[in-house]
Design a protein around this motif. Structure first.
Motif, PDB file in Angstrom:
ATOM      1  N   GLY A  31       0.817  -1.211   0.000  1.00 56.01           N
ATOM      2  CA  GLY A  31       0.000   0.000   0.000  1.00 56.01           C
ATOM      3  C   GLY A  31       0.845   1.253   0.000  1.00 56.01           C
ATOM      4  O   GLY A  31       2.029   1.221   0.362  1.00 56.01           O
ATOM      5  N   ARG A  32       0.232   2.375  -0.408  1.00 57.48           N
ATOM      6  CA  ARG A  32       0.938   3.655  -0.447  1.00 57.48           C
ATOM      7  C   ARG A  32       0.397   4.640   0.585  1.00 57.48           C
ATOM      8  O   ARG A  32       0.721   5.814   0.539  1.00 57.48           O
ATOM      9  N   ASN A  33      -0.462   4.175   1.465  1.00 59.95           N
ATOM     10  CA  ASN A  33      -0.936   4.997   2.576  1.00 59.95           C
ATOM     11  C   ASN A  33      -0.109   4.610   3.797  1.00 59.95           C
ATOM     12  O   ASN A  33      -0.276   3.533   4.362  1.00 59.95           O
ATOM     13  N   TYR A  34       0.818   5.503   4.206  1.00 58.87           N
ATOM     14  CA  TYR A  34       1.793   5.091   5.219  1.00 58.87           C
ATOM     15  C   TYR A  34       1.148   4.792   6.570  1.00 58.87           C
ATOM     16  O   TYR A  34       1.642   3.967   7.340  1.00 58.87           O
ATOM     17  N   LEU A  35       0.012   5.443   6.893  1.00 59.23           N
ATOM     18  CA  LEU A  35      -0.655   5.171   8.164  1.00 59.23           C
ATOM     19  C   LEU A  35      -1.250   3.764   8.186  1.00 59.23           C
ATOM     20  O   LEU A  35      -1.051   2.999   9.133  1.00 59.23           O
ATOM     21  N   GLN A  36      -1.966   3.419   7.108  1.00 62.75           N
ATOM     22  CA  GLN A  36      -2.586   2.100   7.054  1.00 62.75           C
ATOM     23  C   GLN A  36      -1.561   0.999   6.840  1.00 62.75           C
ATOM     24  O   GLN A  36      -1.662  -0.081   7.424  1.00 62.75           O
ATOM     25  N   SER A  37      -0.563   1.270   5.986  1.00 63.49           N
ATOM     26  CA  SER A  37       0.497   0.269   5.788  1.00 63.49           C
ATOM     27  C   SER A  37       1.217  -0.009   7.104  1.00 63.49           C
ATOM     28  O   SER A  37       1.461  -1.168   7.459  1.00 63.49           O
ATOM     29  N   GLY A  38       1.544   1.068   7.837  1.00 65.96           N
ATOM     30  CA  GLY A  38       2.207   0.905   9.125  1.00 65.96           C
ATOM     31  C   GLY A  38       1.346   0.166  10.128  1.00 65.96           C
ATOM     32  O   GLY A  38       1.850  -0.640  10.924  1.00 65.96           O
ATOM     33  N   ALA A  39       0.028   0.422  10.083  1.00 67.30           N
ATOM     34  CA  ALA A  39      -0.881  -0.256  11.016  1.00 67.30           C
ATOM     35  C   ALA A  39      -0.898  -1.767  10.763  1.00 67.30           C
ATOM     36  O   ALA A  39      -0.927  -2.561  11.709  1.00 67.30           O
ATOM     37  N   TYR A  40      -0.858  -2.146   9.488  1.00 70.10           N
ATOM     38  CA  TYR A  40      -0.840  -3.583   9.171  1.00 70.10           C
ATOM     39  C   TYR A  40       0.503  -4.211   9.559  1.00 70.10           C
ATOM     40  O   TYR A  40       0.544  -5.274  10.190  1.00 70.10           O
ATOM     41  N   ILE A  41       1.594  -3.543   9.182  1.00 67.99           N
ATOM     42  CA  ILE A  41       2.921  -4.135   9.377  1.00 67.99           C
ATOM     43  C   ILE A  41       3.332  -4.157  10.851  1.00 67.99           C
ATOM     44  O   ILE A  41       3.906  -5.138  11.336  1.00 67.99           O
ATOM     45  N   GLU A  42       3.024  -3.063  11.579  1.00 66.17           N
ATOM     46  CA  GLU A  42       3.524  -2.945  12.944  1.00 66.17           C
ATOM     47  C   GLU A  42       2.513  -3.350  14.010  1.00 66.17           C
ATOM     48  O   GLU A  42       2.892  -3.545  15.177  1.00 66.17           O
ATOM     49  N   MET A  43       1.221  -3.475  13.621  1.00 68.29           N
ATOM     50  CA  MET A  43       0.218  -3.832  14.623  1.00 68.29           C
ATOM     51  C   MET A  43      -0.542  -5.108  14.263  1.00 68.29           C
ATOM     52  O   MET A  43      -0.528  -6.083  15.017  1.00 68.29           O
ATOM     53  N   TYR A  44      -1.191  -5.090  13.090  1.00 72.56           N
ATOM     54  CA  TYR A  44      -2.046  -6.236  12.746  1.00 72.56           C
ATOM     55  C   TYR A  44      -1.244  -7.520  12.550  1.00 72.56           C
ATOM     56  O   TYR A  44      -1.566  -8.565  13.151  1.00 72.56           O
ATOM     57  N   PHE A  45      -0.200  -7.465  11.709  1.00 77.13           N
ATOM     58  CA  PHE A  45       0.582  -8.676  11.438  1.00 77.13           C
ATOM     59  C   PHE A  45       1.215  -9.252  12.714  1.00 77.13           C
ATOM     60  O   PHE A  45       1.136 -10.467  12.947  1.00 77.13           O
ATOM     61  N   PRO A  46       1.838  -8.430  13.578  1.00 75.09           N
ATOM     62  CA  PRO A  46       2.390  -8.990  14.823  1.00 75.09           C
ATOM     63  C   PRO A  46       1.319  -9.622  15.721  1.00 75.09           C
ATOM     64  O   PRO A  46       1.568 -10.653  16.354  1.00 75.09           O
ATOM     65  N   GLN A  47       0.144  -8.985  15.788  1.00 72.18           N
ATOM     66  CA  GLN A  47      -0.926  -9.538  16.620  1.00 72.18           C
ATOM     67  C   GLN A  47      -1.380 -10.913  16.128  1.00 72.18           C
ATOM     68  O   GLN A  47      -1.768 -11.774  16.922  1.00 72.18           O
ATOM     69  N   LYS A  48      -1.316 -11.103  14.818  1.00 71.45           N
ATOM     70  CA  LYS A  48      -1.739 -12.374  14.231  1.00 71.45           C
ATOM     71  C   LYS A  48      -0.556 -13.318  14.000  1.00 71.45           C
ATOM     72  O   LYS A  48      -0.729 -14.377  13.378  1.00 71.45           O
ATOM     73  N   ASN A  49       0.617 -12.950  14.509  1.00 73.81           N
ATOM     74  CA  ASN A  49       1.833 -13.758  14.327  1.00 73.81           C
ATOM     75  C   ASN A  49       2.138 -14.009  12.846  1.00 73.81           C
ATOM     76  O   ASN A  49       2.490 -15.114  12.439  1.00 73.81           O
ATOM     77  N   ILE A  50       1.991 -12.952  12.051  1.00 78.46           N
ATOM     78  CA  ILE A  50       2.248 -13.019  10.614  1.00 78.46           C
ATOM     79  C   ILE A  50       3.631 -12.449  10.316  1.00 78.46           C
ATOM     80  O   ILE A  50       3.955 -11.326  10.732  1.00 78.46           O
ATOM     81  N   ARG A  51       4.424 -13.192   9.608  1.00 78.26           N
ATOM     82  CA  ARG A  51       5.727 -12.711   9.145  1.00 78.26           C
ATOM     83  C   ARG A  51       5.515 -11.952   7.836  1.00 78.26           C
ATOM     84  O   ARG A  51       4.857 -12.452   6.922  1.00 78.26           O
ATOM     85  N   TYR A  52       6.025 -10.736   7.757  1.00 80.52           N
ATOM     86  CA  TYR A  52       5.873  -9.941   6.529  1.00 80.52           C
ATOM     87  C   TYR A  52       7.227  -9.703   5.892  1.00 80.52           C
ATOM     88  O   TYR A  52       8.194  -9.311   6.569  1.00 80.52           O
ATOM     89  N   ILE A  53       7.289  -9.898   4.562  1.00 82.93           N
ATOM     90  CA  ILE A  53       8.535  -9.739   3.812  1.00 82.93           C
ATOM     91  C   ILE A  53       8.296  -8.836   2.604  1.00 82.93           C
ATOM     92  O   ILE A  53       7.362  -9.079   1.820  1.00 82.93           O
ATOM     93  N   ALA A  54       9.079  -7.773   2.459  1.00 82.43           N
ATOM     94  CA  ALA A  54       9.092  -6.937   1.254  1.00 82.43           C
ATOM     95  C   ALA A  54      10.472  -7.123   0.632  1.00 82.43           C
ATOM     96  O   ALA A  54      11.467  -6.585   1.135  1.00 82.43           O
ATOM     97  N   ILE A  55      10.550  -7.872  -0.443  1.00 80.68           N
ATOM     98  CA  ILE A  55      11.830  -8.381  -0.952  1.00 80.68           C
ATOM     99  C   ILE A  55      12.817  -7.275  -1.307  1.00 80.68           C
ATOM    100  O   ILE A  55      13.918  -7.192  -0.756  1.00 80.68           O
ATOM    101  N   THR A  56      12.460  -6.405  -2.248  1.00 82.13           N
ATOM    102  CA  THR A  56      13.439  -5.424  -2.739  1.00 82.13           C
ATOM    103  C   THR A  56      13.762  -4.334  -1.730  1.00 82.13           C
ATOM    104  O   THR A  56      14.780  -3.647  -1.856  1.00 82.13           O
ATOM    105  N   ASP A  57      12.890  -4.133  -0.720  1.00 80.12           N
ATOM    106  CA  ASP A  57      13.161  -3.144   0.322  1.00 80.12           C
ATOM    107  C   ASP A  57      13.943  -3.749   1.487  1.00 80.12           C
ATOM    108  O   ASP A  57      14.282  -3.034   2.440  1.00 80.12           O
ATOM    109  N   GLY A  58      14.213  -5.042   1.419  1.00 86.10           N
ATOM    110  CA  GLY A  58      14.989  -5.691   2.472  1.00 86.10           C
ATOM    111  C   GLY A  58      14.276  -5.750   3.809  1.00 86.10           C
ATOM    112  O   GLY A  58      14.907  -5.722   4.861  1.00 86.10           O
ATOM    113  N   ILE A  59      12.941  -5.814   3.780  1.00 84.65           N
ATOM    114  CA  ILE A  59      12.149  -5.853   5.012  1.00 84.65           C
ATOM    115  C   ILE A  59      11.732  -7.294   5.315  1.00 84.65           C
ATOM    116  O   ILE A  59      11.180  -7.984   4.465  1.00 84.65           O
ATOM    117  N   ASP A  60      12.022  -7.745   6.524  1.00 83.11           N
ATOM    118  CA  ASP A  60      11.575  -9.054   7.010  1.00 83.11           C
ATOM    119  C   ASP A  60      11.326  -8.896   8.504  1.00 83.11           C
ATOM    120  O   ASP A  60      12.262  -8.679   9.284  1.00 83.11           O
TER     121      ASP A  60
END
Length: 350
Positions: A89-118
């Protein structure tokens, strides 16, 4: 010895017009290939591909994204992989909410390959909020350029719309030019004729229904499915339908555009703006009525508006702002004529 956690991934792909000209590198096909190779090389099982082709990253109301969230809720996947952060997503508030709040709460591992995020490696994620902000800035800049280009074409008199206004058709040789629809032209002429005879919008709508004249939606293809059109409501006109015809300068050959702009590139809510802020273009196409007749009708409609009794008229500061929460129509100001009696009693007692 501890057991290595097994990851089952949802591979999410997205592409839209706001991604610029790098079609090949951003294509859905190339994203799928990259995500598949990454998952296989890192021992991550693939559950499914989730593809939103043609959907903007500035909001998260995307069908495949919502399906992926449902699969997360149902415990089918515990990992999400995208090509980069902007694919999510390109909405930094909602993207951050998913990556930093929703995914951790659900024990979801998130990977963005070219940005080196894991998210499995927390020390790699410090730069992530800044990248999300840059992604949103890119979307904002793109939206500004697109809006500016569209408004420029509006000022030139180019018609921009998914369908032509009632009474017109799109020119088959130029979809940005309007031509008169001879089938519905007589209805427009009749509405203006009845208005010039002194009838208000309510009386005109009643007359149209009495004559069994089909409403505008009756001339739209697949109207039964789109508008729930039946033989019972096919001829039902409202005063609002009539007023829209009488107020639109398109019927005298002019255009008033940008009447309901969106709030922002992140919020598609439509705004109500003053008529002085509309984009006007003159003589853009052949009118069904003359400009003199259209102006005369505007004067007649204005005189009928808020036609209260003498001495009780007031300028309503909420006119055009207060609207029904269900249908969105403006609420009509109504004078309580008991006010005159109350004022009279107070003067008598004083």
């Amino acid at each position: 010895m501890g057991r290595t956690k097994k990851y089952v991934a949802g591979l999410y792909c997205r592409l839209s017009k706001d991604d610029g000209n790098s079609v090949e590198s951003m294509s859905i096909w190339s994203q799928k290939v990259m995500l598949k190779q990454y998952a296989e090389n890192n021992g991550i099982a693939i559950y499914d591909y989730y593809v939103d082709d043609g959907y903007s990253g500035t909001n998260f109301e995307r069908p495949s994204f919502k399906k992926m969230i449902t699969d997360i809720e149902n415990g089918k996947i515990n990992c999400v992989i995208t090509k980069d952060l902007s694919r999510l997503g390109r909405n930094y508030l909602q993207s951050g909410a998913y990556i930093e709040m929703y995914f951790p709460q659900k024990n979801i591992r998130y990977i963005a390959i070219t940005d080196g995020i894991d998210t499995l490696n927390s020390n790699q994620n410090d730069i992530m909020p800044f990248k999300n902000i840059l992604n949103e800035m890119y979307a904002k800049d793109t939206s500004k350029k697109v809006k500016s280009a569209i408004q420029s074409r509006m000022r030139e008199g180019t018609y921009i719309g998914s369908k032509a206004p009632f009474g017109y058709l799109k020119d088959p040789n130029n979809k940005h030019r309007l031509i008169i629809d001879e089938k519905t032209k007589p209805i427009i002429e009749l509405i203006y004729k009845l208005c010039l005879e002194g009838k208000g919008t309510q009386l005109i709508s009643q007359e149209l229904m009495r004559r069994k004249i089909p409403r505008p939606s009756a001339f739209v293809e697949n109207a039964e499915k789109l508008y729930g059109l039946t033989e019972e409501n096919k001829y039902q006109w409202s005063h609002r339908m009539v007023l829209n015809v009488l107020r639109d300068p398109v019927y005298c050959g002019n255009m008033a555009r940008n009447k309901r702009p969106t709030l922002s590139f992140k919020n598609s809510k439509r705004l109500y703006i003053p008529k002085s802020d509309y984009i006007y273009a003159r003589n853009t196409h052949e009118g069904i009525v003359s400009e003199e007749i259209w102006e005369q009708v505007q004067t007649m409609v204005d005189k009928r508006k808020c036609n209260n009794k003498k001495g009780l008229y007031y300028d309503n500061i909420f006119q055009g702002l207060v609207r029904c929460p269900k249908c969105g129509y403006a609420l009509t100001p109504k004078t309580d004529y008991r006010l005159k009696l109350i004022i009279g009693l107070k003067r008598k007692n004083s």
